[in-house]
Design a protein around this motif. Structure first.
Motif, short mmCIF file in Angstrom:
data_model
loop_
_atom_site.label_atom_id
_atom_site.label_comp_id
_atom_site.label_asym_id
_atom_site.label_seq_id
_atom_site.Cartn_x
_atom_site.Cartn_y
_atom_site.Cartn_z
N MET A 19 0.83 -1.20 0.00
CA MET A 19 0.00 0.00 0.00
C MET A 19 0.87 1.25 0.00
O MET A 19 0.60 2.22 -0.72
N LYS A 20 1.93 1.20 0.79
CA LYS A 20 2.85 2.33 0.88
C LYS A 20 3.45 2.62 -0.50
O LYS A 20 3.46 3.77 -0.95
N ALA A 21 3.90 1.57 -1.19
CA ALA A 21 4.53 1.73 -2.50
C ALA A 21 3.54 2.26 -3.52
O ALA A 21 3.86 3.15 -4.32
N GLU A 22 2.32 1.71 -3.50
CA GLU A 22 1.31 2.15 -4.46
C GLU A 22 0.97 3.61 -4.24
O GLU A 22 0.81 4.39 -5.19
N LEU A 23 0.83 4.00 -2.97
CA LEU A 23 0.51 5.39 -2.67
C LEU A 23 1.64 6.32 -3.09
O LEU A 23 1.40 7.41 -3.63
N ALA A 24 2.88 5.86 -2.85
CA ALA A 24 4.04 6.68 -3.24
C ALA A 24 4.03 6.93 -4.74
O ALA A 24 4.38 8.03 -5.21
N ALA B 198 9.98 -6.79 -4.08
CA ALA B 198 10.82 -6.68 -2.89
C ALA B 198 11.63 -7.95 -2.63
O ALA B 198 12.82 -7.89 -2.36
N GLU B 199 10.97 -9.12 -2.69
CA GLU B 199 11.66 -10.39 -2.41
C GLU B 199 11.17 -11.44 -3.39
O GLU B 199 10.30 -12.24 -3.04
N PRO B 200 11.72 -11.43 -4.60
CA PRO B 200 11.22 -12.35 -5.63
C PRO B 200 11.21 -13.81 -5.19
O PRO B 200 10.30 -14.55 -5.54
#
Lengths: 249, 376
Positions: A19-24, B198-200
């Motif tokens: 969620m954090k990444a999508e929002l960023a 992040a961690e494939p």
């Protein structure tokens, strides 16, 4: 200009980070000031950081996302996040509360971001309407679901749904299931107040039966009516005062 | 919240019905009266010939005896309730009816034709008539009772068959729905989406676990039966996914002797217990906890035990519906010989134990086995 701030609440770390990444990606100016993994932590975080927005997962331990929202209502804008909650989603729609479905889809998130941007200037709305919509459901949850019974040293749990019949016997109450009989200490009268009246009917001074377990009624004569059960060789007399429950004269 | 209430309606709606030998209704009463009249006529003719008295006189006697014994019997039985045909009221009806009827008929006879009240020959004939009617009345009552009972059994049987059919359909439907829980699937997808970048490696593992979870689930829906090994594959995949998702909040262990892997096991016994423990016990608990799955066998039973240190059962816990369903399934697949206990785990959480009698029948796992057997 002050940057808008938000917190994210999700009990799963990877989901929170997603969620954090999508929002960023969708809203780079938004400052994520914290994340919480459970309900009480979320309330603390909102009180200490005063964010503009809280993204609340519903199924979190401690307090649910809905309970968190009720506590902090009016202090920040709320967006609920859920994987699959048909009932809650209906309530959100009715109360015009923003929500996102997991996994969060970027395009859908962009719509929410645009909406939030336009609303941020106004004070956060009161979510009371939502809780009115949800209330009915929580009401039906207050009845007794489990009995704790003792057998020897062990404390066992018996679902009220499995009880066919409660019978008063001296100071105790007998809970009769298909395969067993249990002695419980709650008097019948007190028990009656805790049971769901739609599922459990008092039929006699000494007996409460589960309606779903009834097989048939046997009316021996106008004054003598007996309840018979589906998987239990028992009969229980229905006293006159309770005839109306069975639409009997 | 949410739409995952997995109620299986195991009980049909309550029915109201009446059983009874002597719940005759208008038609039955009329038929009984015709029989009484017929036997009375026959007896009147017989005794008129045998005792050389006028037919009118023997008819009065036999009608009186016939009606008194029959209707007295009818009333006495009704007072005791339908189905309760027994010797006592029958005998009482015959004796009392015989006396009353003979008394009345004799009174009329003496007034009309004179002679002493106690005339051995007439009273003897009357006694013979009473015995004759007594036999007919007793036969009638017992035959009626038997007939009603047979009808009731038939009715019950056809109802039970109908119920079973309904249960089978419902069970099949629920089995399909119970396979994949939407929360589980969508939350797992969210995790995979995050891990992909992040961690494939972890993302790959999670997808592989999800694949084996889905493979067993889908295969089972078609096949109906399963083995303990297959069930444990499913449980292991599920727990591995949940452990990745919940991070430090979930630890688990599975203990099962390897030689038991090939044993037949009905599906939807172990899996729902494990999923219940995680979903309602540990996901709901701050800080999480652990789950232990233990499978053992003793001489004649297979024991499945799932222990968690979660929140236990609150009065409003949704775990209840799932556990109640599993208990119903235990009963169904073991024809009532298995058992399931739900216990408080110390210091918190639940311990659920299923005991299945061995051997487990090959067909026991089929969805249709959800149909229950009633009492004999």
């Amino acid at each position: 200009v002050r940057r808008p701030s938000a917190i994210i609440v999700d009990d799963e770390p990877h989901a929170l980070n997603f969620m954090k990444a999508e929002l960023a990606a969708r809203w780079p100016e938004l400052a994520i000031v914290g994340g919480a993994l459970d309900g009480p932590a979320a309330v603390d975080l909102i009180e200490s950081h005063r964010p503009d927005i809280a993204f609340l997962d519903i199924q979190i331990p401690g307090l649910t996302g809905l309970e968190v929202a009720r506590r902090i209502s009016g202090r920040c804008h709320i967006v609920f996040v859920t994987a699959h909650d048909e009932y809650a989603v209906q309530a959100f729609e009715r109360a015009a509360v923003d929500y996102l479905l997991k996994p969060v889809d970027g395009t859908r998130l962009a719509v929410t971001v645009a909406r939030l941007k336009s609303r941020l200037a106004a004070p956060p709305p009161d979510v009371a309407a939502l809780f009115r919509a949800l209330e009915e459901r929580s009401k039906s949850r207050q009845y007794l679901q489990w009995l704790t019974v003792q057998r020897g040293e062990r404390l066992l749990l018996v679902a009220t749904e499995e009880v066919v019949l409660f019978e008063a016997s001296h100071k105790y109450t007998l809970a009769v299931t298909r395969d067993d009989e249990w002695v419980i200490r709650t008097p019948l009268q007190e028990l009656e107040e805790q049971l769901d009246p739609a599922r459990f009917w008092r039929v006699h001074r000494n007996a409460i039966v589960r309606v779903g377990a009834i097989a048939y009624l046997n009316r021996v004569d106008p004054r003598h009516v007996f309840v018979h059960f589906q998987h239990l060789e028992r009969e229980v007399r229905v006293s006159r005062a309770f005839f109306h429950r069975f639409k009997l004269q | 919240l949410g739409g995952d209430d997995e109620t299986i309606l195991l009980e049909p709606r309550p029915r109201v019905r009446q059983l009874g030998a002597l719940e005759l209704g208008v038609g039955g009463v009329a038929r009984a009266q015709v029989i009484v009249l017929g036997v009375s006529m026959f007896a009147a003719v017989f005794f008129a010939v045998a005792t050389a008295r006028p037919l009118v006189v023997t008819l009065v006697y036999s009608l009186a005896i016939g009606n008194f014994t029959f209707w007295l019997g009818f009333v006495l039985h009704r007072r005791r309730g339908p189905r309760a045909v027994s010797w006592k009221p029958t005998a009482l009806a015959i004796v009392a009816g015989g006396f009353l009827a003979t008394g009345l008929a004799r009174t009329w006879d003496v007034r009309r034709h004179g002679g002493p009240f106690f005339e051995p020959r007439v009273l003897g004939t009357s006694l013979a008539g009473t015995v004759l009617f007594g036999a007919v009345v007793a036969y009638y009552f017992f035959a009626q009772a038997k007939l009603a009972e047979r009808e009731a059994t038939l009715r019950e049987e056809s109802l039970r068959r109908l119920e079973q059919q309904q249960l089978r359909t419902e069970a099949e439907l629920k089995l399909l729905q119970a396979q994949i829980e939407p929360h589980f699937l969508f939350n797992t997808m969210t995790n995979v989406l995050q891990l992909v970048d992040a961690e494939p490696g972890a993302a790959k593992r999670m997808l592989l676990n999800l694949t084996s979870y889905l493979r067993v689930s889908l295969h089972r829906t078609r096949a109906g039966a399963t083995t303990l090994g297959e069930e444990l594959t499913l449980v292991r995949a599920y727990l591995a996914i949940q452990a990745e998702r919940m991070g430090a909040r979930l630890s688990y262990r599975i203990e099962c002797p390897e030689e038991l892997g090939g044993m037949l096991l009905p599906p939807l016994l172990l899996q729902p217990l494990v999923e219940n423990a995680v979903r309602h016990g540990l996901e709901a608990k701050q800080g999480g906890g652990d789950v232990a799955v233990r499978v053992t066998r003793d001489t004649d039973r297979l024991l499945l035990e799932v222990q968690d240190t979660g929140v236990g059962l609150a009065q409003d816990s949704r775990a209840g519906v799932g556990l109640t369903n599993v208990r119903a399934r235990v009963r169904a697949v073991s024809q009532g010989r298995g058992s399931m206990t739900i216990e408080h785990n110390e210091p918190h959480g639940l311990c659920v134990c299923i005991a299945l009698p061995l051997p487990i029948a090959a067909g026991a796992g089929r969805a249709g086995a959800g149909a229950e057997r009633g009492p004999p």
